[in-house]
Each structure stands twice: as C-alpha cells, then as structure tokens.
Scaffold this motif. Structure first.
Motif, PDB file in Angstrom:
ATOM      1  N   CYS A  21       0.791  -1.136  -0.053  1.00 54.38           N
ATOM      2  CA  CYS A  21       0.034  -0.066  -0.021  1.00 54.38           C
ATOM      3  C   CYS A  21       0.863   1.355   0.033  1.00 54.38           C
ATOM      4  N   ALA A  22       0.884   1.907  -1.086  1.00 56.50           N
ATOM      5  CA  ALA A  22       1.657   3.053  -1.155  1.00 56.50           C
ATOM      6  C   ALA A  22       0.956   4.319  -1.025  1.00 56.50           C
ATOM      7  N   SER A  23       1.398   5.320  -0.159  1.00 59.81           N
ATOM      8  CA  SER A  23       0.681   6.509   0.095  1.00 59.81           C
ATOM      9  C   SER A  23       1.293   7.666  -0.534  1.00 59.81           C
ATOM     10  N   SER A  24       0.553   8.599  -0.682  1.00 60.39           N
ATOM     11  CA  SER A  24       1.070   9.837  -1.473  1.00 60.39           C
ATOM     12  C   SER A  24       2.073  10.597  -0.740  1.00 60.39           C
ATOM     13  N   GLY A  25       2.325  10.414   0.414  1.00 60.45           N
ATOM     14  CA  GLY A  25       3.458  11.076   1.187  1.00 60.45           C
ATOM     15  C   GLY A  25       3.866  10.266   2.279  1.00 60.45           C
ATOM     16  N   ARG A  26       4.536  10.840   3.086  1.00 58.84           N
ATOM     17  CA  ARG A  26       4.973   9.929   4.200  1.00 58.84           C
ATOM     18  C   ARG A  26       3.804   9.645   5.356  1.00 58.84           C
ATOM     19  N   ALA A  27       2.505   9.361   4.627  1.00 56.14           N
ATOM     20  CA  ALA A  27       1.593   9.231   5.498  1.00 56.14           C
ATOM     21  C   ALA A  27       1.633   8.293   6.659  1.00 56.14           C
ATOM     22  N   PHE A  28       2.239   7.273   6.457  1.00 56.01           N
ATOM     23  CA  PHE A  28       2.529   6.281   7.728  1.00 56.01           C
ATOM     24  C   PHE A  28       3.413   6.688   8.726  1.00 56.01           C
ATOM     25  N   SER A  29       3.943   7.725   8.279  1.00 62.81           N
ATOM     26  CA  SER A  29       4.770   8.257   9.539  1.00 62.81           C
ATOM     27  C   SER A  29       3.870   9.164  10.437  1.00 62.81           C
ATOM     28  N   ASN A  30       2.767   9.439  10.011  1.00 57.59           N
ATOM     29  CA  ASN A  30       1.837  10.398  10.811  1.00 57.59           C
ATOM     30  C   ASN A  30       0.677   9.680  11.114  1.00 57.59           C
ATOM     31  N   TYR A  31       0.316   8.768  10.225  1.00 58.31           N
ATOM     32  CA  TYR A  31      -0.955   8.015  10.713  1.00 58.31           C
ATOM     33  C   TYR A  31      -0.731   6.473  10.795  1.00 58.31           C
ATOM     34  N   SER A  32      -1.295   5.823  11.608  1.00 60.91           N
ATOM     35  CA  SER A  32      -1.256   4.301  11.619  1.00 60.91           C
ATOM     36  C   SER A  32      -1.874   3.942  10.479  1.00 60.91           C
ATOM     37  N   PRO A  33      -1.008   2.842   9.946  1.00 59.45           N
ATOM     38  CA  PRO A  33      -1.557   2.144   8.986  1.00 59.45           C
ATOM     39  C   PRO A  33      -2.467   0.761   9.292  1.00 59.45           C
ATOM     40  N   GLY A  34      -3.649   0.400   8.517  1.00 62.45           N
ATOM     41  CA  GLY A  34      -4.148  -0.756   8.720  1.00 62.45           C
ATOM     42  C   GLY A  34      -4.523  -1.518   7.474  1.00 62.45           C
ATOM     43  N   TRP A  35      -4.841  -2.758   7.968  1.00 66.35           N
ATOM     44  CA  TRP A  35      -5.487  -3.652   6.658  1.00 66.35           C
ATOM     45  C   TRP A  35      -6.838  -4.209   7.332  1.00 66.35           C
ATOM     46  N   PHE A  36      -7.753  -3.924   5.997  1.00 65.52           N
ATOM     47  CA  PHE A  36      -9.311  -4.523   6.626  1.00 65.52           C
ATOM     48  C   PHE A  36      -9.476  -5.411   5.220  1.00 65.52           C
ATOM     49  N   ARG A  37     -10.461  -6.274   5.540  1.00 68.47           N
ATOM     50  CA  ARG A  37     -10.878  -7.311   4.305  1.00 68.47           C
ATOM     51  C   ARG A  37     -12.227  -7.233   4.252  1.00 68.47           C
ATOM     52  N   GLN A  38     -12.902  -7.535   3.074  1.00 70.52           N
ATOM     53  CA  GLN A  38     -14.218  -7.553   2.809  1.00 70.52           C
ATOM     54  C   GLN A  38     -14.575  -8.814   1.909  1.00 70.52           C
ATOM     55  N   ALA A  39     -15.174  -9.893   2.625  1.00 71.33           N
ATOM     56  CA  ALA A  39     -15.701 -10.882   1.645  1.00 71.33           C
ATOM     57  C   ALA A  39     -17.051 -10.695   0.929  1.00 71.33           C
ATOM     58  N   PRO A  40     -17.307 -11.163  -0.053  1.00 68.93           N
ATOM     59  CA  PRO A  40     -18.711 -10.903  -0.577  1.00 68.93           C
ATOM     60  C   PRO A  40     -19.756 -11.370   0.369  1.00 68.93           C
ATOM     61  N   GLY A  41     -20.820 -10.337   0.554  1.00 70.53           N
ATOM     62  CA  GLY A  41     -21.681 -10.407   1.120  1.00 70.53           C
ATOM     63  C   GLY A  41     -21.541 -10.164   2.742  1.00 70.53           C
ATOM     64  N   GLU A  42     -20.204  -9.665   2.970  1.00 73.23           N
ATOM     65  CA  GLU A  42     -20.010  -9.685   4.511  1.00 73.23           C
ATOM     66  C   GLU A  42     -19.569  -8.126   4.704  1.00 73.23           C
ATOM     67  N   GLY A  43     -19.124  -7.872   5.916  1.00 68.48           N
ATOM     68  CA  GLY A  43     -18.976  -6.649   6.067  1.00 68.48           C
ATOM     69  C   GLY A  43     -17.445  -6.570   6.402  1.00 68.48           C
ATOM     70  N   ARG A  44     -16.962  -5.121   6.504  1.00 69.34           N
ATOM     71  CA  ARG A  44     -15.502  -5.057   6.525  1.00 69.34           C
ATOM     72  C   ARG A  44     -14.867  -5.406   8.125  1.00 69.34           C
ATOM     73  N   GLU A  45     -13.883  -6.306   7.635  1.00 68.86           N
ATOM     74  CA  GLU A  45     -13.401  -6.912   8.934  1.00 68.86           C
ATOM     75  C   GLU A  45     -11.912  -6.551   8.990  1.00 68.86           C
ATOM     76  N   PHE A  46     -11.614  -6.110  10.403  1.00 67.39           N
ATOM     77  CA  PHE A  46     -10.294  -5.716  10.618  1.00 67.39           C
ATOM     78  C   PHE A  46      -9.215  -7.190  10.450  1.00 67.39           C
ATOM     79  N   VAL A  47      -8.045  -6.767   9.943  1.00 63.87           N
ATOM     80  CA  VAL A  47      -6.932  -7.667   9.787  1.00 63.87           C
ATOM     81  C   VAL A  47      -5.969  -7.290  10.626  1.00 63.87           C
ATOM     82  N   ALA A  48      -5.317  -6.245  10.280  1.00 61.55           N
ATOM     83  CA  ALA A  48      -4.152  -5.892  11.162  1.00 61.55           C
ATOM     84  C   ALA A  48      -3.834  -4.388  11.339  1.00 61.55           C
TER      85      ALA A  48
END
Length: 120
Positions: A21-48
């Motif tokens: 996941c590439a950011s437009s600037g040094r976003a991940f030095s100022n904001y926490s990065p997260g990963w989420f996933r969404q399976a078909p028919g399901e809600g968005r789920e936290f990953v990491a």
C-alpha cells in the motif's frame, strides 16, 4: 492522503502473497496503517494495524501467526505479508490510514482495495 493497494491475486491454499500500500506522502509516519478485508456479502473486517511509529502490531485472531504487517522506514509504504493462506482468507483487502485502532471508523483514508482469492 491517497493510498494505492496492490499485490492481490489468485493463490492456492497454503501459499503466500504480499500486499503493498503506497501513500501519497509519508502518510504512515504520521498515521497508523491498517489492513481490513471484505468478503462478498460480509462486512468490513479488521485484519491488522501498526502504530504510526512502526511498532506495536495488532492482528485479528483469524490471521495471527500467518500474516505480518510492516512499513518501510520512510513511512511511504505499508505491507501485508500473508502466509499459509486459507480459502476463508478470500476477500478484497483494503489498506487505510488513521488512528491506531481495530475499528474501520477510526480510519479516514482508504485505498481502492485489492482482491485476494485463495483456492482450495
């Protein structure tokens, strides 16, 4: 903040993929990065999530021990290394930037999503 996720694809169960996941600037030095996933028919789920200082990762129980979140030193790119993939990991994966949290409500910037399909 603009985010661009990549690296998804089709993989057999037990295989590995690495998402980026590439950011437009040094976003991940100022904001926490997260990963989420969404399976078909399901809600968005936290990953990491990773603290904005690059430490203190938190993982969903379903991926703990198999997935690893990391960030480059410049804070431009965040990664999700996925090993021992299972069919139930099939989903569209989204990267996000925001507060150090497991709730998608605390992330204000989102990438477009990258599809991961795990065949049995």
């Amino acid at each position: 903040v603009q985010l661009q996720a990549s690296g998804g694809g089709l993989v057999q169960a037990g295989g590995s993929l690495k998402l980026s996941c590439a950011s437009s600037g040094r976003a991940f030095s100022n904001y926490s990065p997260g990963w989420f996933r969404q399976a078909p028919g399901e809600g968005r789920e936290f990953v990491a999530v990773l603290h904005w200082n690059g430490g203190s990762p938190i993982y969903a129980d379903s991926v703990k021990g198999r997935f690893t979140i990391s960030r480059d030193n410049a804070g431009n790119t965040v990664y999700l290394q996925m090993d021992s993939l299972k069919p139930e990991d099939t989903a569209t994966y989204y990267c996000a930037a925001g507060r150090y949290s497991t709730s998608p409500n605390n992330f204000g910037s989102w990438g477009q999503g990258t599809l991961v399909t795990v065949s049995s």
